[in-house]
Design a protein around this motif. Structure first.
Motif, PDB file in Angstrom:
ATOM      1  N   UNK A   1      -3.561   0.998 -13.218  1.00 17.34           N
ATOM      2  CA  UNK A   1      -3.048   0.041 -12.253  1.00 17.34           C
ATOM      3  C   UNK A   1      -1.921  -0.802 -12.852  1.00 17.34           C
ATOM      4  N   UNK A   2      -2.023  -1.105 -14.125  1.00 19.86           N
ATOM      5  CA  UNK A   2      -0.967  -1.912 -14.760  1.00 19.86           C
ATOM      6  C   UNK A   2       0.364  -1.166 -14.767  1.00 19.86           C
ATOM      7  N   UNK A   3       0.325   0.158 -14.879  1.00 20.85           N
ATOM      8  CA  UNK A   3       1.559   0.951 -14.846  1.00 20.85           C
ATOM      9  C   UNK A   3       2.199   0.916 -13.454  1.00 20.85           C
ATOM     10  N   UNK A   4       1.366   1.055 -12.431  1.00 23.04           N
ATOM     11  CA  UNK A   4       1.868   0.974 -11.055  1.00 23.04           C
ATOM     12  C   UNK A   4       2.443  -0.417 -10.818  1.00 23.04           C
ATOM     13  N   UNK A   5       1.715  -1.424 -11.250  1.00 24.29           N
ATOM     14  CA  UNK A   5       2.135  -2.813 -11.088  1.00 24.29           C
ATOM     15  C   UNK A   5       3.504  -3.057 -11.717  1.00 24.29           C
ATOM     16  N   UNK A   6       3.694  -2.564 -12.915  1.00 27.88           N
ATOM     17  CA  UNK A   6       4.971  -2.762 -13.611  1.00 27.88           C
ATOM     18  C   UNK A   6       6.107  -2.004 -12.931  1.00 27.88           C
ATOM     19  N   UNK A   7       5.852  -0.755 -12.562  1.00 36.04           N
ATOM     20  CA  UNK A   7       6.913   0.051 -11.935  1.00 36.04           C
ATOM     21  C   UNK A   7       7.314  -0.499 -10.576  1.00 36.04           C
ATOM     22  N   UNK A   8       6.330  -0.980  -9.820  1.00 32.65           N
ATOM     23  CA  UNK A   8       6.595  -1.434  -8.455  1.00 32.65           C
ATOM     24  C   UNK A   8       6.872  -2.938  -8.357  1.00 32.65           C
ATOM     25  N   UNK A   9       6.727  -3.635  -9.467  1.00 33.89           N
ATOM     26  CA  UNK A   9       6.907  -5.093  -9.485  1.00 33.89           C
ATOM     27  C   UNK A   9       6.011  -5.773  -8.439  1.00 33.89           C
ATOM     28  N   UNK A  10       4.746  -5.361  -8.449  1.00 31.74           N
ATOM     29  CA  UNK A  10       3.715  -5.938  -7.593  1.00 31.74           C
ATOM     30  C   UNK A  10       2.606  -6.404  -8.526  1.00 31.74           C
ATOM     31  N   UNK A  11       2.087  -7.592  -8.290  1.00 29.31           N
ATOM     32  CA  UNK A  11       1.057  -8.092  -9.201  1.00 29.31           C
ATOM     33  C   UNK A  11      -0.170  -7.175  -9.188  1.00 29.31           C
ATOM     34  N   UNK A  12      -0.750  -7.013 -10.355  1.00 33.11           N
ATOM     35  CA  UNK A  12      -1.948  -6.184 -10.493  1.00 33.11           C
ATOM     36  C   UNK A  12      -3.068  -6.742  -9.621  1.00 33.11           C
ATOM     37  N   UNK A  13      -3.165  -8.063  -9.565  1.00 29.79           N
ATOM     38  CA  UNK A  13      -4.200  -8.714  -8.756  1.00 29.79           C
ATOM     39  C   UNK A  13      -4.048  -8.355  -7.275  1.00 29.79           C
ATOM     40  N   UNK A  14      -2.814  -8.311  -6.782  1.00 28.86           N
ATOM     41  CA  UNK A  14      -2.597  -7.937  -5.385  1.00 28.86           C
ATOM     42  C   UNK A  14      -2.966  -6.476  -5.155  1.00 28.86           C
ATOM     43  N   UNK A  15      -2.600  -5.611  -6.081  1.00 30.79           N
ATOM     44  CA  UNK A  15      -2.954  -4.192  -5.943  1.00 30.79           C
ATOM     45  C   UNK A  15      -4.468  -4.006  -5.926  1.00 30.79           C
ATOM     46  N   UNK A  16      -5.179  -4.801  -6.713  1.00 30.64           N
ATOM     47  CA  UNK A  16      -6.650  -4.724  -6.721  1.00 30.64           C
ATOM     48  C   UNK A  16      -7.231  -5.048  -5.352  1.00 30.64           C
ATOM     49  N   UNK A  17      -6.558  -5.890  -4.583  1.00 31.67           N
ATOM     50  CA  UNK A  17      -7.020  -6.240  -3.236  1.00 31.67           C
ATOM     51  C   UNK A  17      -6.735  -5.130  -2.229  1.00 31.67           C
TER      52      UNK A  17
ATOM     53  N   UNK B   1       0.842  -1.206   0.000  1.00 30.08           N
ATOM     54  CA  UNK B   1       0.000   0.000   0.000  1.00 30.08           C
ATOM     55  C   UNK B   1       0.869   1.245   0.000  1.00 30.08           C
ATOM     56  N   UNK B   2       1.889   1.233   0.824  1.00 27.08           N
ATOM     57  CA  UNK B   2       2.789   2.382   0.899  1.00 27.08           C
ATOM     58  C   UNK B   2       3.523   2.569  -0.426  1.00 27.08           C
ATOM     59  N   UNK B   3       4.004   1.488  -1.022  1.00 28.90           N
ATOM     60  CA  UNK B   3       4.690   1.596  -2.310  1.00 28.90           C
ATOM     61  C   UNK B   3       3.758   2.124  -3.395  1.00 28.90           C
ATOM     62  N   UNK B   4       2.511   1.652  -3.398  1.00 29.91           N
ATOM     63  CA  UNK B   4       1.543   2.120  -4.396  1.00 29.91           C
ATOM     64  C   UNK B   4       1.271   3.615  -4.224  1.00 29.91           C
ATOM     65  N   UNK B   5       1.093   4.037  -2.991  1.00 25.40           N
ATOM     66  CA  UNK B   5       0.790   5.445  -2.735  1.00 25.40           C
ATOM     67  C   UNK B   5       1.994   6.343  -3.035  1.00 25.40           C
TER      68      UNK B   5
END
Length: 143
Positions: A28-44, A10-14
């Motif tokens: 969300x896909x851009x955040x996912x790629x930059x942060x190397x966090x799965x898009x599915x996890x970010x959706x949660x 959450x902190x990395x996304x923000x």
């Protein structure tokens, strides 16, 4: 106290959204790629941040996410409490008032209350703006 994966992500996304503040809605896909966090996890993670009023969501073709406030108005504490629910070091402190029958004579409670105060004061003193600028001192935070 241990910050969960949800809290850390959450902190990395923000922070990512703060780095792109003013650029409109971020996919969300851009955040996912930059942060190397799965898009599915970010959706949660998003519902926790939405409920706390930290994110604005826009669906559709030009959809995405952006901060609901300026980076200088959102603290690390806001984000972690949103994601974790509580940063209390012991469960008896999660209720206000404290419902523990031993609280009046508990010799450890003041220790945990002090830890909680130091932790929340510190995390509340760091904004997203501070996180992306590193306080102007190379990214070192101090108390």
């Amino acid at each position: 106290m241990k910050i969960s994966t949800r809290g850390r992500y959450s902190l990395r996304m923000m922070i990512d959204l703060a780095q792109h503040y003013g650029e409109g809605f971020i996919a969300l896909k851009d955040i996912s790629e930059r942060q190397d966090i799965s898009k599915k996890y970010l959706e949660q993670i998003i519902p926790f941040l939405n409920r706390s009023g930290l994110l604005i969501t826009n669906r559709g073709h030009m959809g995405g996410y952006q901060l609901a406030k300026q980076p200088s108005e959102i603290t690390v504490n806001d984000i972690l409490v949103s994601a974790e629910g509580s940063l209390c070091p012991v469960s008896c402190m999660e209720n206000d008032p404290n419902l523990c029958p031993k609280q009046d004579f508990c010799l450890t409670l003041p220790i945990y209350q002090g830890l909680y105060k130091v932790t929340t004061d510190y995390l509340s003193s760091i904004t997203l703006e501070d996180a992306i600028t590193g306080f102007g001192n190379g990214g070192t935070y101090s108390i």
